[in-house]
Design an enzyme around this catalytic site. Structure first.
Site, short mmCIF file in Angstrom:
data_model
loop_
_atom_site.label_atom_id
_atom_site.label_comp_id
_atom_site.label_asym_id
_atom_site.label_seq_id
_atom_site.Cartn_x
_atom_site.Cartn_y
_atom_site.Cartn_z
N HIS A 84 0.85 -1.19 0.00
CA HIS A 84 0.00 0.00 0.00
C HIS A 84 0.88 1.24 0.00
O HIS A 84 1.85 1.31 0.76
CB HIS A 84 -0.90 -0.01 1.25
CG HIS A 84 -1.76 1.21 1.39
ND1 HIS A 84 -2.98 1.32 0.76
CD2 HIS A 84 -1.57 2.37 2.06
CE1 HIS A 84 -3.51 2.49 1.06
NE2 HIS A 84 -2.67 3.15 1.85
N ASP A 163 -15.42 3.07 8.00
CA ASP A 163 -14.35 3.94 7.51
C ASP A 163 -14.85 4.76 6.32
O ASP A 163 -14.55 5.95 6.21
CB ASP A 163 -13.13 3.12 7.09
CG ASP A 163 -12.08 4.03 6.45
OD1 ASP A 163 -11.56 4.90 7.16
OD2 ASP A 163 -11.83 3.91 5.24
N ARG A 170 -14.50 13.16 7.50
CA ARG A 170 -13.17 13.73 7.77
C ARG A 170 -12.74 14.64 6.63
O ARG A 170 -12.14 15.70 6.86
CB ARG A 170 -12.14 12.60 7.95
CG ARG A 170 -12.33 11.85 9.26
CD ARG A 170 -11.48 10.60 9.28
NE ARG A 170 -10.07 10.90 9.12
CZ ARG A 170 -9.18 10.06 8.59
NH1 ARG A 170 -9.55 8.87 8.18
NH2 ARG A 170 -7.93 10.41 8.48
N SER A 185 -7.87 3.79 9.66
CA SER A 185 -8.52 3.78 8.34
C SER A 185 -7.78 2.85 7.38
O SER A 185 -8.37 1.95 6.76
CB SER A 185 -8.56 5.22 7.82
OG SER A 185 -8.92 5.25 6.47
N LYS A 189 -8.84 -1.54 6.42
CA LYS A 189 -9.15 -2.03 5.06
C LYS A 189 -8.24 -3.21 4.70
O LYS A 189 -8.65 -4.14 4.02
CB LYS A 189 -9.04 -0.89 4.05
CG LYS A 189 -10.22 0.08 4.18
CD LYS A 189 -10.10 1.30 3.31
CE LYS A 189 -9.28 2.37 3.94
NZ LYS A 189 -9.40 3.71 3.45
#
Ligand code: URA
Length: 465
Positions: A84, A163, A170, A185, A189
């Site tokens: 990621h 989320d 947010r 967050s 995931k």
């Protein structure tokens, strides 16, 4: 007794510590509508200001995961490893890493995102391949990881709905930049997609989520510490995002550049970063005991075309037109192009990644509003990067898009993204440091050119702003 969130908001506002049960009640109440957006916004702001300790952050992460489905990949043999990135400009590494690591025998389940702000998104890039679908059912996702070895999909409504709902708030309430909120967050995931391990590319610099190195490093350390405590074997790299990665910025342009890297060529920075992150994934996946050994396994997979073949398999499995992969030169040309040129003789001293990213969005490669469609062919081809010598009139970059007005409008800001100097700028290190728990035994000597990669230990902390 009816659940009253006001006391919990006040407790956090006054610097108190919430119990896992209190956090679970808050998240549950928010998802089922008992807690309205205004109360959740107040709570999120209290977290931004007061922070959360590790136990609270882990409880938030857990409550997020439990708000939706968790994909069960236990039927897929082997250790599943995802990668990621916190987002950058020209960052097409996921497109190369997933098939490369799968070609080495490590299954890669990847749930990716769309472009955000000035940064590009893996899903938008893949969808520039005609027919490519990023919406697979959980069963199809699992089957593809079993048969092909990798799949890249978008988040469905059933994965971490808490989320999804909290992030939307947010985004419009000034509550994005908070370590506990960002960590819960991102990691929720990853837990929900069913991966066992994770390699994170945390960017620092002009085009990054956190421009400031110290804040980006704090994010990387928090993600590694919390990821491991949440049961995901996690390693992070802190990498430079001052200038774009590679020469291509924009959806199809980045797929085309990824095909070059997958075939053993492409820009040196993209190949080097890809190999570094992929090597960590191989170590986590149990296919090599050091990153050096992993690199020796990976390089031939790029150079022989095996990784490209795996990418082709993934495209075919997800409904994409493989002729676009076999003959990228036959993709339609963009309707309008224009070049920006050097105003001086000298050397390129800076290529502002944020400026280039914003210019690419303005060309149509990203979105201004959530519902905007992206132009798959829009983007920027860089011809010069930091340290390159230039003569007055040399082409620095080419903007391309389907709309002429978009190309014309972007040229001044594209030009302003370049800075020049009277002597060659010192090359910037691409890989800053590696952050890993001590039991992940990768050697730090295989950073593919940024010799002697420094390493920082993971640490536990109270995560403030
Ligand atoms: N990306 C995410 O998925 N969540 C955040 O909070 C920030 C970036």
């Amino acid at each position: 007794m009816t659940f009253n969130p006001i006391a919990l908001i006040e407790k956090k506002r006054d610097g108190g510590t919430l119990s896992p049960a209190e956090i679970s009640d808050l998240v549950g109440g928010f998802v089922d509508g008992r807690i309205p957006d205004y109360q959740m916004s107040a709570f999120l702001m209290a977290v931004v200001i007061r922070g959360m300790d590790d136990a609270e952050t882990l409880a938030l992460l857990d409550a997020f995961v439990k708000s939706g489905d968790v994909i069960d990949l236990s039927s897929v043999p082997g250790i599943k490893v995802d990668k990621h990135s916190t987002g950058g400009v020209g960052d097409k590494v996921s497109l190369v890493v997933a098939p490369l690591v799968a070609a080495a025998g490590v299954p890669v389940p990847m749930m990716a995102g769309r472009g955000l702000g000035h940064t590009g998104g893996t899903l938008d890039k893949l969808e520039s391949i005609p027919g490519f679908s990023t919406q697979l059912s959980e069963a199809a996702f699992r089957t593809q990881i079993e048969t092909v070895g990798c799949a890249i999909i978008g988040q469905s409504d059933r994965i971490v709905p808490a989320d999804r709902k909290a992030y939307a708030l947010r985004d419009v309430t000034g509550t994005v930049p908070s370590l506990p909120l960002i960590c819960s967050s991102i990691l929720s995931k990853k837990k929900a997609e069913g991966t066992d391990a994770l390699v994170l590319d945390v960017k620092a610099g002009r085009g990054a989520f956190f421009e400031d190195r110290a804040r980006a490093l704090a994010l990387a350390e928090a993600l590694v510490s919390l990821g491991n405590r949440a049961g995901l074997r996690t390693v992070a790299y802190l990498t430079a995002m001052d200038q774009p990665l590679g020469f291509a910025v924009g959806n199809w342009l980045e797929v085309a550049e990824s095909l070059e890297v997958l075939g053993g060529g492409g820009p040196e920075d993209v190949r080097r970063l890809t190999l570094s992150l992929a090597a960590e994934m191989l170590v986590l996946g149990g296919k090599a005991s050091t990153v050096l050994e992993a690199a020796r396994l990976l390089e031939p997979l790029l150079d022989s075309g095996a990784a490209l073949e795996k990418f082709r398999d993934m495209v075919r499995a997800q409904g994409g037109d493989v002729s676009a992969i076999d003959r990228p030169d036959r993709m339609p040309a963009p309707a309008h192009t224009a070049a920006v040129r050097s105003p001086v003789d000298g050397w390129v001293a800076g290529v502002d990644a944020r400026g280039i990213g914003l210019a690419s969005v303005a060309l149509g490669a990203g979105r201004i509003r959530k519902e905007d469609a992206v132009d798959p062919l829009a983007g920027i081809r860089l011809l010069k990067k930091i340290s390159d010598p230039v003569k007055k009139g040399d082409v620095l970059a080419v903007a391309q898009a389907g709309r002429k007005d978009a190309v014309d409008r972007v040229l001044p800001s594209l030009s302003a993204a370049f800075r020049f100097g009277g002597k060659p700028a010192a090359p910037m290190p691409l890989i800053d440091c590696r952050i890993g728990p001590s039991d992940v035994a990768a050697e730090s000597d295989a950073s593919f050119g940024d010799a002697a990669l420094p390493k920082t230990a993971d640490r536990e902390s109270r995560h403030g702003k």
